[in-house]
Design a protein around this motif. Structure first.
Motif, PDB file in Angstrom:
ATOM      1  N   LEU A 188      22.344  21.239  44.362  1.00  0.00           N
ATOM      2  CA  LEU A 188      21.685  19.945  44.147  1.00  0.00           C
ATOM      3  C   LEU A 188      22.715  18.857  43.874  1.00  0.00           C
ATOM      4  O   LEU A 188      22.583  17.728  44.358  1.00  0.00           O
ATOM      5  N   GLY A 189      23.755  19.187  43.127  1.00  0.00           N
ATOM      6  CA  GLY A 189      24.819  18.227  42.857  1.00  0.00           C
ATOM      7  C   GLY A 189      25.509  17.780  44.135  1.00  0.00           C
ATOM      8  O   GLY A 189      25.775  16.583  44.319  1.00  0.00           O
TER       9      GLY A 189
ATOM     10  N   LEU B 155      23.037  15.502  46.070  1.00  0.00           N
ATOM     11  CA  LEU B 155      22.936  14.178  45.452  1.00  0.00           C
ATOM     12  C   LEU B 155      24.217  13.372  45.664  1.00  0.00           C
ATOM     13  O   LEU B 155      24.166  12.169  45.937  1.00  0.00           O
TER      14      LEU B 155
ATOM     15  N   TRP C 129      24.284  12.197  49.297  1.00  0.00           N
ATOM     16  CA  TRP C 129      23.334  11.095  49.493  1.00  0.00           C
ATOM     17  C   TRP C 129      23.886   9.796  48.902  1.00  0.00           C
ATOM     18  O   TRP C 129      23.794   8.736  49.516  1.00  0.00           O
ATOM     19  N   GLN C 130      24.486   9.883  47.719  1.00  0.00           N
ATOM     20  CA  GLN C 130      25.006   8.682  47.068  1.00  0.00           C
ATOM     21  C   GLN C 130      26.163   8.084  47.875  1.00  0.00           C
ATOM     22  O   GLN C 130      26.236   6.865  48.051  1.00  0.00           O
TER      23      GLN C 130
ATOM     24  N   ARG D  42      24.758   6.541  51.034  1.00  0.00           N
ATOM     25  CA  ARG D  42      24.060   5.299  50.696  1.00  0.00           C
ATOM     26  C   ARG D  42      25.057   4.171  50.407  1.00  0.00           C
ATOM     27  O   ARG D  42      24.875   3.036  50.834  1.00  0.00           O
TER      28      ARG D  42
END
Length: 119
Positions: free
Chosen positions: A84-85, A88, A91-92, A95
């Motif tokens: 999950l890290g 995330l 994605w960051q 983005r």
């Protein structure tokens, strides 16, 4: 979830776990990452047509579990905290690059990676 476009009809709560329970009577330990903590959510998801994602958090929301229905339909893939890290973080970064019009070859972008190990 509504902020992200999920209508109320697409959100299903595990009734026995929706309200705070200081005894945590539906799990052995109040951590969604622990084996068995998602059992009731998986039962509900399997009984709900079209459900492909499970999100679960602990009472103070400092732990998160995510499971995705396998494409074969035969079971669930429960992601580890490390996975999950990575998702995330990916994605960051993606983005940020989109917001700042940066490409993968742009050398002006810098990332910092740290690993902490407890004795």
């Amino acid at each position: 979830l509504q902020v992200f476009g999920f209508p109320d009809s697409a959100i299903h709560w595990v009734a026995s776990q929706r309200q705070p329970d200081p005894e945590f009577s539906t799990v052995r330990f109040p951590n969604p990452e622990e084996k068995g903590a998602l059992d009731e959510a998986i039962k509900l998801a399997n009984a709900t047509s079209g459900c492909t994602l499970i999100l679960a958090n602990d009472p103070d929301a400092d732990r998160l579990a995510v499971a995705e229905k396998l494409s074969s339909g035969d079971g669930w893939r429960v992601f580890t905290g490390n996975e999950l890290g990575v998702l995330l973080g990916y994605w960051q970064i993606k983005r940020w690059k989109a917001a700042h019009n940066k490409s993968s070859s742009d050398s002006s972008a810098t990332a910092v990676d740290s690993v902490f190990k407890l004795p």
